[in-house]
Write a protein that holds these residues in place. Structure first.
Motif, PDB file in Angstrom:
ATOM      1  N   ARG A  71       0.760  -1.011   0.069  1.00  0.00           N
ATOM      2  CA  ARG A  71      -0.117  -0.059   0.037  1.00  0.00           C
ATOM      3  C   ARG A  71       0.819   1.179   0.100  1.00  0.00           C
ATOM      4  O   ARG A  71       2.045   1.163   0.376  1.00  0.00           O
ATOM      5  CB  ARG A  71      -0.989  -0.069   1.153  1.00  0.00           C
ATOM      6  N   ASP A  72       0.257   2.338  -0.591  1.00  0.00           N
ATOM      7  CA  ASP A  72       1.048   3.487  -0.579  1.00  0.00           C
ATOM      8  C   ASP A  72       0.160   4.547   0.068  1.00  0.00           C
ATOM      9  O   ASP A  72      -0.903   5.187  -0.688  1.00  0.00           O
ATOM     10  CB  ASP A  72       1.398   3.932  -2.034  1.00  0.00           C
ATOM     11  N   ASN A  73       0.156   5.033   1.329  1.00  0.00           N
ATOM     12  CA  ASN A  73      -0.748   5.899   2.043  1.00  0.00           C
ATOM     13  C   ASN A  73      -0.685   7.297   1.276  1.00  0.00           C
ATOM     14  O   ASN A  73      -1.713   8.000   1.517  1.00  0.00           O
ATOM     15  CB  ASN A  73      -0.478   5.908   3.320  1.00  0.00           C
ATOM     16  N   ALA A  74       0.447   7.603   0.646  1.00  0.00           N
ATOM     17  CA  ALA A  74       0.505   9.037   0.187  1.00  0.00           C
ATOM     18  C   ALA A  74      -0.301   9.122  -0.985  1.00  0.00           C
ATOM     19  O   ALA A  74      -0.448  10.168  -1.354  1.00  0.00           O
ATOM     20  CB  ALA A  74       1.853   9.427  -0.149  1.00  0.00           C
ATOM     21  N   LYS A  75      -0.425   7.905  -1.733  1.00  0.00           N
ATOM     22  CA  LYS A  75      -1.172   7.963  -2.926  1.00  0.00           C
ATOM     23  C   LYS A  75      -2.649   7.487  -2.866  1.00  0.00           C
ATOM     24  O   LYS A  75      -3.221   7.453  -3.885  1.00  0.00           O
ATOM     25  CB  LYS A  75      -0.162   7.456  -4.138  1.00  0.00           C
ATOM     26  N   ASN A  76      -2.807   6.821  -1.927  1.00  0.00           N
ATOM     27  CA  ASN A  76      -3.944   6.145  -1.488  1.00  0.00           C
ATOM     28  C   ASN A  76      -4.325   5.091  -2.658  1.00  0.00           C
ATOM     29  O   ASN A  76      -5.403   4.957  -3.230  1.00  0.00           O
ATOM     30  CB  ASN A  76      -5.532   7.233  -1.574  1.00  0.00           C
ATOM     31  N   THR A  77      -3.379   4.166  -2.659  1.00  0.00           N
ATOM     32  CA  THR A  77      -3.369   3.064  -3.617  1.00  0.00           C
ATOM     33  C   THR A  77      -2.890   1.822  -2.912  1.00  0.00           C
ATOM     34  O   THR A  77      -2.215   1.950  -2.130  1.00  0.00           O
ATOM     35  CB  THR A  77      -2.350   3.202  -4.728  1.00  0.00           C
ATOM     36  N   MET A  78      -3.158   0.692  -3.456  1.00  0.00           N
ATOM     37  CA  MET A  78      -2.777  -0.702  -2.825  1.00  0.00           C
ATOM     38  C   MET A  78      -2.623  -1.455  -4.053  1.00  0.00           C
ATOM     39  O   MET A  78      -3.253  -1.169  -5.171  1.00  0.00           O
ATOM     40  CB  MET A  78      -4.080  -1.001  -1.937  1.00  0.00           C
ATOM     41  N   ALA A  79      -1.917  -2.541  -3.725  1.00  0.00           N
ATOM     42  CA  ALA A  79      -1.492  -3.389  -4.925  1.00  0.00           C
ATOM     43  C   ALA A  79      -1.332  -4.694  -4.637  1.00  0.00           C
ATOM     44  O   ALA A  79      -1.196  -5.201  -3.506  1.00  0.00           O
ATOM     45  CB  ALA A  79      -0.137  -2.935  -5.686  1.00  0.00           C
ATOM     46  N   LEU A  80      -1.383  -5.560  -5.489  1.00  0.00           N
ATOM     47  CA  LEU A  80      -1.378  -7.127  -5.294  1.00  0.00           C
ATOM     48  C   LEU A  80      -0.252  -7.413  -6.549  1.00  0.00           C
ATOM     49  O   LEU A  80      -0.592  -7.522  -7.666  1.00  0.00           O
ATOM     50  CB  LEU A  80      -2.486  -7.692  -5.421  1.00  0.00           C
ATOM     51  N   GLN A  81       0.972  -7.784  -6.374  1.00  0.00           N
ATOM     52  CA  GLN A  81       2.093  -8.441  -7.002  1.00  0.00           C
ATOM     53  C   GLN A  81       1.778 -10.035  -7.092  1.00  0.00           C
ATOM     54  O   GLN A  81       1.797 -10.606  -6.134  1.00  0.00           O
ATOM     55  CB  GLN A  81       3.446  -7.982  -6.696  1.00  0.00           C
ATOM     56  N   MET A  82       1.583 -10.431  -8.356  1.00  0.00           N
ATOM     57  CA  MET A  82       1.333 -12.042  -8.510  1.00  0.00           C
ATOM     58  C   MET A  82       2.394 -12.380  -9.239  1.00  0.00           C
ATOM     59  O   MET A  82       2.364 -12.422 -10.433  1.00  0.00           O
ATOM     60  CB  MET A  82      -0.074 -12.240  -8.936  1.00  0.00           C
ATOM     61  N   ASN A  83       2.992 -13.291  -8.696  1.00  0.00           N
ATOM     62  CA  ASN A  83       4.054 -14.083  -9.514  1.00  0.00           C
ATOM     63  C   ASN A  83       3.801 -15.607  -9.561  1.00  0.00           C
ATOM     64  O   ASN A  83       3.357 -15.958  -8.869  1.00  0.00           O
ATOM     65  CB  ASN A  83       5.359 -13.798  -8.914  1.00  0.00           C
ATOM     66  N   SER A  84       4.409 -16.411 -10.544  1.00  0.00           N
ATOM     67  CA  SER A  84       4.358 -17.792 -10.672  1.00  0.00           C
ATOM     68  C   SER A  84       3.047 -18.213 -10.706  1.00  0.00           C
ATOM     69  O   SER A  84       2.455 -19.045 -10.169  1.00  0.00           O
ATOM     70  CB  SER A  84       5.130 -18.531  -9.544  1.00  0.00           C
ATOM     71  N   LEU A  85       2.223 -17.448 -11.702  1.00  0.00           N
ATOM     72  CA  LEU A  85       0.834 -17.619 -11.631  1.00  0.00           C
ATOM     73  C   LEU A  85       0.543 -19.096 -12.028  1.00  0.00           C
ATOM     74  O   LEU A  85       1.060 -19.532 -13.218  1.00  0.00           O
ATOM     75  CB  LEU A  85      -0.003 -16.729 -12.470  1.00  0.00           C
ATOM     76  N   SER A  86      -0.521 -19.652 -11.752  1.00  0.00           N
ATOM     77  CA  SER A  86      -1.004 -21.067 -12.324  1.00  0.00           C
ATOM     78  C   SER A  86      -2.454 -20.942 -12.512  1.00  0.00           C
ATOM     79  O   SER A  86      -3.180 -19.994 -12.167  1.00  0.00           O
ATOM     80  CB  SER A  86      -0.932 -22.092 -10.994  1.00  0.00           C
ATOM     81  N   PRO A  87      -3.091 -21.810 -13.368  1.00  0.00           N
ATOM     82  CA  PRO A  87      -4.582 -21.930 -13.444  1.00  0.00           C
ATOM     83  C   PRO A  87      -5.432 -21.787 -12.278  1.00  0.00           C
ATOM     84  O   PRO A  87      -6.662 -21.328 -12.616  1.00  0.00           O
ATOM     85  CB  PRO A  87      -4.730 -23.112 -14.410  1.00  0.00           C
ATOM     86  N   GLU A  88      -4.890 -22.130 -11.326  1.00  0.00           N
ATOM     87  CA  GLU A  88      -5.725 -22.539 -10.020  1.00  0.00           C
ATOM     88  C   GLU A  88      -5.925 -20.952  -9.379  1.00  0.00           C
ATOM     89  O   GLU A  88      -6.818 -20.590  -8.740  1.00  0.00           O
ATOM     90  CB  GLU A  88      -5.198 -23.074  -8.939  1.00  0.00           C
ATOM     91  N   ASP A  89      -5.033 -19.947 -10.046  1.00  0.00           N
ATOM     92  CA  ASP A  89      -5.304 -18.349  -9.796  1.00  0.00           C
ATOM     93  C   ASP A  89      -6.367 -17.633 -10.535  1.00  0.00           C
ATOM     94  O   ASP A  89      -6.499 -16.613 -10.195  1.00  0.00           O
ATOM     95  CB  ASP A  89      -3.957 -17.746  -9.739  1.00  0.00           C
ATOM     96  N   THR A  90      -6.912 -18.595 -11.441  1.00  0.00           N
ATOM     97  CA  THR A  90      -8.000 -17.798 -12.281  1.00  0.00           C
ATOM     98  C   THR A  90      -9.137 -17.604 -11.421  1.00  0.00           C
ATOM     99  O   THR A  90      -9.771 -18.267 -10.801  1.00  0.00           O
ATOM    100  CB  THR A  90      -8.318 -18.678 -13.306  1.00  0.00           C
ATOM    101  N   ALA A  91      -9.553 -16.216 -11.376  1.00  0.00           N
ATOM    102  CA  ALA A  91     -10.783 -15.773 -10.724  1.00  0.00           C
ATOM    103  C   ALA A  91     -11.070 -14.189 -10.829  1.00  0.00           C
ATOM    104  O   ALA A  91     -10.010 -13.437 -11.504  1.00  0.00           O
ATOM    105  CB  ALA A  91     -10.423 -15.901  -9.139  1.00  0.00           C
TER     106      ALA A  91
END
Length: 116
Positions: A71-91
């Motif tokens: 999260r970046d409180n100065a910019k009011n943003t949040m993120a989710l970095q997703m690595n090594s993705l697999s088909p089970e992550d589909t959603a």
């Protein structure tokens, strides 16, 4: 006026990476916990990761070591970095802003598809 705008979804091959982001137009962003959920067809919504106001994080066992929430409180943003993705992550992935009380807000959701 409270609004969460979510972006970053898409189609990737197994093993690739994707970064989701969410921008919040809300007063007192730093006092909310940030959560990321996902829901696949025919399945219940699942909490994937979260980060609280102090920076402490939580990850579901299925994504631990592969996903990183920030999260970046100065910019009011949040993120989710997703690595090594697999088909089970589909959603459909949703960002969620939640207060210590009952106040909470949700993003519109973004589709993540992992397919070979």
């Amino acid at each position: 006026q409270v609004q969460l705008v979510e972006s970053g979804g898409g189609l990737v091959q197994p093993g690739e990476s994707l970064r989701l982001s969410c921008t919040a137009s809300v007063s007192g962003f730093s006092f909310y916990a940030v959560l990321w959920h996902r829901q696949a067809p025919g399945k219940q919504r699942e909490l994937v990761a979260s980060i609280n106001r102090e920076g402490s994080t939580y990850y579901a066992a299925s994504v631990k070591g592969r996903f990183t929430v920030s999260r970046d409180n100065a910019k009011n943003t949040m993120a989710l970095q997703m690595n090594s993705l697999s088909p089970e992550d589909t959603a459909v992935y949703y960002c969620n802003l939640k207060s210590v009380g009952t106040r909470e807000y949700w993003g519109q959701g973004t589709q993540v598809t992992v397919s070979s």
